[in-house]
Design an enzyme around this catalytic site. Structure first.
Site, PDB file in Angstrom:
ATOM      1  N   ASP A  23      35.499  37.028  44.131  1.00 24.35           N
ATOM      2  CA  ASP A  23      35.220  37.875  42.819  1.00 24.35           C
ATOM      3  C   ASP A  23      34.253  36.898  41.935  1.00 24.35           C
ATOM      4  OD1 ASP A  23      35.742  40.420  42.730  1.00 24.35           O
ATOM      5  OD2 ASP A  23      37.708  40.383  42.141  1.00 24.35           O
ATOM      6  N   LYS A  63      36.371  49.379  49.547  1.00 29.02           N
ATOM      7  CA  LYS A  63      36.415  47.668  50.109  1.00 29.02           C
ATOM      8  C   LYS A  63      37.079  47.788  51.379  1.00 29.02           C
ATOM      9  CE  LYS A  63      36.198  46.031  45.195  1.00 29.02           C
ATOM     10  NZ  LYS A  63      36.985  45.553  44.128  1.00 29.02           N
ATOM     11  N   GLN A  74      42.405  43.818  42.203  1.00 26.26           N
ATOM     12  CA  GLN A  74      41.627  44.789  41.610  1.00 26.26           C
ATOM     13  C   GLN A  74      41.820  44.875  39.808  1.00 26.26           C
ATOM     14  OE1 GLN A  74      38.961  46.754  43.064  1.00 26.26           O
ATOM     15  NE2 GLN A  74      38.584  47.671  41.002  1.00 26.26           N
TER      16      GLN A  74
HETATM   17  N1  GUN Z   1      37.192  45.978  38.494  1.00 27.67           N
HETATM   18  C1  GUN Z   1      35.747  46.570  38.411  1.00 27.67           C
HETATM   19  N2  GUN Z   1      34.874  45.742  38.815  1.00 27.67           N
HETATM   20  C2  GUN Z   1      35.490  45.041  39.506  1.00 27.67           C
HETATM   21  C3  GUN Z   1      35.192  43.676  40.288  1.00 27.67           C
HETATM   22  O1  GUN Z   1      34.052  43.628  40.844  1.00 27.67           O
HETATM   23  N3  GUN Z   1      36.130  43.065  40.956  1.00 27.67           N
HETATM   24  C4  GUN Z   1      37.609  43.258  40.685  1.00 27.67           C
HETATM   25  N4  GUN Z   1      38.584  42.576  41.226  1.00 27.67           N
HETATM   26  N5  GUN Z   1      38.217  44.283  40.007  1.00 27.67           N
HETATM   27  C5  GUN Z   1      36.947  45.168  39.412  1.00 27.67           C
END
Ligand code: GUN
Length: 296
Positions: free
Chosen positions: A120, A53, A97
């Site tokens: 998200d 990211k 996350q």
């Molecule tokens: N863990 C797995 N996929 C995601 C996601 O799309 N966003 C976040 N914040 N955590 C994740």
């Protein structure tokens, strides 16, 4: 028939090139898109996502800061950090996350993020808005799936889409998106899950099959019909002694066998994975564009 392999890496590059222009425009209005990422603990898969990211943000000109907190972080400390970031105008998007350590209540954490910064789209307000067809933010993996389908010429409109898996991150939101009467939606949707009896009788009906079960190579060639379009959301590490790392990544479908039967299929890695990060950037830039518009 040998399937077309739908490259998420290639589609991502197209979208990222579009985003570079959008970032330039929003910067010209005096706003630099900002994304705050909170990582609690050091789960290797999470570290790898967070690094991806940060790299993507840098490439397209988004300001990104990763806040690393130890696995022993208290719930109160994490909530306090989120409250600070909610108030910080540098950040238009905030994400924590997942998964987070078990001693912290995930629901409380998601609810603490300002819905206007919830890139998200995990906050109940954003989930609800999406369900009624008035979305602010779209969740990254499901919107990446829609982009992959549309940009590869596999419009889901009028098709029977079978989704295997009912998670809050993938199964349920992709169901909500595909069922809307909009471009990229308008599909007939079936969701299967661990309570489904005779899974194959459903998967064989799919014009488009979305596999998000978390079980390595669970969907076999005899479970799909010829000409199906397969989107594989799985990212599973399986042991492979021929690799230096000792493992390799596989999806939730038996790629090698199904590719001989399908019209199109996404690979793992290089399919849905890169799209998730790209769509997060789309949401972050959108949040910054809103902030720029609000300044006028
Ligand atoms: N863990 C797995 N996929 C995601 C996601 O799309 N966003 C976040 N914040 N955590 C994740």
């Amino acid at each position: 028939m040998t399937a077309e392999v739908i490259s998420g890496t290639k589609v991502s590059e197209e979208i990222r090139a579009e985003l570079v222009e959008k970032v330039k425009n929003v910067k010209a209005k005096g706003v630099t898109p900002g994304l705050a990422v909170i990582l609690v603990g050091e789960d290797p898969a999470s570290v790898s996502y967070v690094t991806g990211k940060a790299k993507a943000a840098e490439e397209i000109g988004v300001f990104e800061e990763t806040f690393r907190m130890p696995a022993s972080t208290t719930e109160a400390a994490l909530l306090a950090k989120i409250a600070d970031l909610n108030k910080d105008p540098k950040f238009h998007g905030i994400l924590v996350q997942l998964p987070i350590p078990k001693h912290i209540d995930e629901k409380k954490v998601i609810n603490a993020i300002d819905p206007a910064k919830d890139v998200d789209a995990f906050h109940p307000v954003n989930v609800g808005k999406m369900l009624i067809g008035e979305p602010d933010f779209m969740p990254a993996t499901p919107s990446g799936i829609v982009e992959l389908l549309m940009r590869s010429g596999n419009d889901p409109s009028g098709k029977h889409v079978v989704i295997c898996g009912r998670s809050n991150i993938v199964g349920k939101p992709i169901m909500a998106m595909l069922v809307q009467k909009v471009k990229g939606g308008n599909a007939t949707v079936t969701v299967t899950h661990t309570g489904t009896k005779d899974l194959a009788s459903f998967t064989r009906q799919a014009d488009i099959l979305i596999a998000a079960t978390g079980i390595p190579q669970m969907i076999k060639a005899d479970m799909v019909k010829p000409g199906v379009v397969v989107i594989d959301v799985g990212v599973n590490r399986i042991e492979d002694k021929t690799k230096k790392s000792g493992f390799r990544l596989v999806g939730d479908v038996d790629f090698d066998a199904i590719k001989e039967k399908a019209k199109a299929i996404t690979p793992v890695p290089g399919g849905v994975g890169p799209m998730t990060i790209t769509m997060l950037m789309v949401s972050t830039v959108k949040a910054a564009e809103r902030a720029a518009a609000a300044r006028k």
